[in-house]
Write a protein that holds these residues in place. Structure first.
Motif, mmCIF file in Angstrom:
data_model
loop_
_atom_site.group_PDB
_atom_site.id
_atom_site.type_symbol
_atom_site.label_atom_id
_atom_site.label_comp_id
_atom_site.label_asym_id
_atom_site.label_seq_id
_atom_site.Cartn_x
_atom_site.Cartn_y
_atom_site.Cartn_z
ATOM 1 N N CYS A 85 0.854 -1.193 0.000
ATOM 2 C CA CYS A 85 0.000 0.000 0.000
ATOM 3 C C CYS A 85 0.884 1.236 0.000
ATOM 4 N N HIS A 86 0.285 2.391 -0.263
ATOM 5 C CA HIS A 86 1.080 3.616 -0.160
ATOM 6 C C HIS A 86 0.397 4.617 0.752
ATOM 7 N N LEU A 87 1.222 5.400 1.439
ATOM 8 C CA LEU A 87 0.712 6.363 2.422
ATOM 9 C C LEU A 87 0.827 7.799 1.938
ATOM 10 N N MET A 116 -9.599 6.512 0.434
ATOM 11 C CA MET A 116 -9.682 5.352 -0.449
ATOM 12 C C MET A 116 -8.343 5.058 -1.103
ATOM 13 N N ASP A 117 -7.559 6.097 -1.328
ATOM 14 C CA ASP A 117 -6.294 5.959 -2.070
ATOM 15 C C ASP A 117 -5.149 6.546 -1.266
ATOM 16 N N ASP A 118 -4.476 5.835 -0.438
ATOM 17 C CA ASP A 118 -4.595 4.407 -0.240
ATOM 18 C C ASP A 118 -4.494 4.124 1.252
ATOM 19 N N LYS A 119 -4.756 5.208 2.055
ATOM 20 C CA LYS A 119 -4.621 5.065 3.507
ATOM 21 C C LYS A 119 -5.700 4.146 4.092
ATOM 22 N N ASP A 150 5.871 7.008 -2.091
ATOM 23 C CA ASP A 150 6.066 7.816 -3.316
ATOM 24 C C ASP A 150 5.273 7.276 -4.502
ATOM 25 N N GLU A 151 4.154 6.618 -4.232
ATOM 26 C CA GLU A 151 3.399 6.026 -5.346
ATOM 27 C C GLU A 151 2.873 7.090 -6.292
ATOM 28 N N GLU A 152 2.431 8.201 -5.740
ATOM 29 C CA GLU A 152 1.765 9.216 -6.565
ATOM 30 C C GLU A 152 2.729 9.998 -7.458
ATOM 31 N N ASN A 153 4.015 9.819 -7.237
ATOM 32 C CA ASN A 153 4.977 10.570 -8.048
ATOM 33 C C ASN A 153 5.994 9.672 -8.736
ATOM 34 N N PRO A 174 -3.882 -3.416 -2.717
ATOM 35 C CA PRO A 174 -5.256 -2.896 -2.741
ATOM 36 C C PRO A 174 -5.236 -1.427 -3.166
ATOM 37 N N ASP A 175 -4.666 -1.165 -4.306
ATOM 38 C CA ASP A 175 -4.538 0.207 -4.802
ATOM 39 C C ASP A 175 -5.107 0.279 -6.219
ATOM 40 N N GLY A 176 -6.134 -0.509 -6.453
ATOM 41 C CA GLY A 176 -6.806 -0.551 -7.753
ATOM 42 C C GLY A 176 -8.266 -0.859 -7.497
HETATM 43 ZN ZN LIG Z 1 -3.076 4.850 -5.063
#
Ligand SMILES: [Zn+2]
Length: 463
Positions: A85-87, A116-119, A150-153, A174-176
């Motif tokens: 997951c990403h924070l 929801m994304d993604d906390k 750093d998922e969003e970048n 669980p990021d989809g």
């Molecule tokens: Zn995400």
């Protein structure tokens, strides 16, 4: 299915929402790097918070240089399952009716950036592990929960972590969305450049459109000189874009052309109306007295308005498992005789980066254009028939009663570069939780259900 686990999760709902609200309160948008904190203060703070909560639950945790954290179900044993997951989150943006970084509950929904994304899904994984531990369920294999920042970048967190440590052989994120995303198309981003000598009295002076490479551009404008109203209206009609276009007269025989289309994600371009290709189609149907309109005509034959399958670029491809190639000319810039167009291509399993690249090169050179920038990643596939994927699908249908199955998408998820990785949740089919938009939420029911699904998946995969 395990009733004890279900009861535990139901009984711990208040604790789950409490943990989520603590994480949402940290505005973990990527910030300026400081020594030891490559993604800035807030991303380091949210990671530290998550790890301290996990360690208070009795899990073994480790902070990997403020990029990635790991939380192991058991203190020993090489993990055979990884959950990712990403924070970090995207900026709040505008349009919120509740404070984006202060979680707000209303009508059974929890609102806030990252819910929801993604906390939210990350909290569900943590409590799924806690439920297994506190209910005394003993598994024979270890699970490693990996949290990135750093998922969003661009997921540099994961690229870095992969060099430090071996990832478990099975990883889900669980990021989809559900049920299971096992195929992600390959992706190419590139730039085409063309040149002309704009010295006429009937000419294109400038043009621009689009702001981001991964979206169908919503607007585009151009300034032309020397064309009559009749010529302009006829060009728009011949291009089939009259309804999208407006003209405004400017000084000295100039006209400003504005095109308004409809935005869509680059992985589903047929849902949009491309303002840039509409503008090029119009400009290409003007007949000037220099080669500027000729250049737009050539560009428009490669990227015709309304086409998104790459047919005219001669890169169209499709296969049963992953679907058809899509392409979008998303950013246009033209002035003083130099045109650049940036584009996004999503291609199916039956093609490779190299094959598409050579196709683009020859399509461009045939029109006196050049491929001036290029990057690509290959498609991703995890076997739909593997025990791992079959088990996840079975867990989903058993817990929710809904139909399961594998899906292929044009976008890339957090596991695109992870062998054996799939996206599993956490959005449900047909539900829009406003990810990356104002009003992002997760419903309380889905929070509980996700935790149950993850607990069930861990138990079945690691028993
Ligand atoms: Zn995400």
């Amino acid at each position: 299915m395990n009733a004890e686990i279900y009861n535990y999760i139901d009984a711990n709902l208040a604790k789950m929402t409490g943990t989520l609200s603590e994480l949402v309160a940290i505005p973990s948008v990527r910030g300026k790097a400081v020594p030891g904190k490559p993604y800035g203060e807030e991303c380091a703070r949210v990671l530290e918070k998550m790890l301290s909560i996990a360690s208070s639950f009795g899990f073994k945790t480790e902070n990997h240089k403020n990029r990635v954290g790991t939380i192991d179900l058991y203190p020993e044993g090489e993990p055979t399952l990884g959950i990712l997951c990403h924070l970090d989150v995207v900026p709040a943006g505008s349009g919120w009716r509740t404070p984006p970084f202060s979680m707000f509950m209303s009508g059974g929904k929890l609102y806030g950036r990252g819910t929801m994304d993604d906390k939210g899904p990350a909290v569900c994984v943590l409590y799924a592990m806690k439920a297994i531990k506190d209910c005394g369920i003993n598994l024979s294999q270890n699970v490693r929960f990996i949290v990135g920042t750093d998922e969003e970048n661009g997921s540099s967190d994961l690229a870095w972590y992969k060099k430090q440590a071996k990832l478990p052989p099975r990883v889900f994120t669980p990021d989809g969305s559900y049920p299971v995303i096992n195929i992600e198309k390959g992706m190419i981003r590139g730039e085409v450049t063309a040149k002309c000598t704009p010295n006429g009295t009937k000419s294109v002076l400038s043009a621009e459109g689009g702001t981001v490479i991964n979206a169908v551009p919503e607007s585009a404008t151009a300034e032309v000189i020397g064309f009559s109203d009749v010529e302009l209206a006829l060009a728009a009609k011949n291009a089939g874009v009259t309804s999208l276009v407006s003209f405004k007269k400017a000084a000295a025989g100039r006209t400003i052309i504005s095109v308004t289309g409809k935005s869509a994600h680059a992985s589903t371009p047929a849902e949009g109306k491309n303002a840039v290709t509409a503008l090029c189609a119009l400009l290409g149907r003007l007949y000037g007295d220099d080669d500027s309109t000729v250049m737009f005509r050539k560009l428009s034959t490669l990227f015709p308005y309304g086409e998104t399958d790459g047919k005219s670029l001669k890169i169209a491809a499709s296969d049963e498992k992953s679907g058809a190639l899509t392409e979008v000319l998303s950013i246009l810039s033209y002035s003083k005789g130099v045109l650049t167009g940036r584009f996004d291509v999503r291609f199916p399993l039956c093609r490779t980066v190299d094959k598409i690249k050579s196709g683009l090169k020859s399509a461009f050179s045939a029109k006196d254009m050049e491929l001036t920038d290029f990057s690509g990643v290959e498609p991703h596939e995890t076997d739909a028939e593997s025990d791992f994927v079959k088990t996840l699908n079975k867990v989903y249908s058993d817990v929710t009663g809904a139909r399961s199955g594998c899906i292929a998408i044009g976008g890339g998820t957090y596991v695109h570069d992870i062998e054996g990785g799939v996206a599993f949740g956490a959005e449900f089919p047909g539900e829009d939780c406003k990810i990356h938009s104002a009003g992002e939420f997760i419903s309380v029911d889905r929070l509980k259900q996700n935790a149950k699904i993850f607990a069930e998946a861990i138990i079945r995969l690691c028993k």
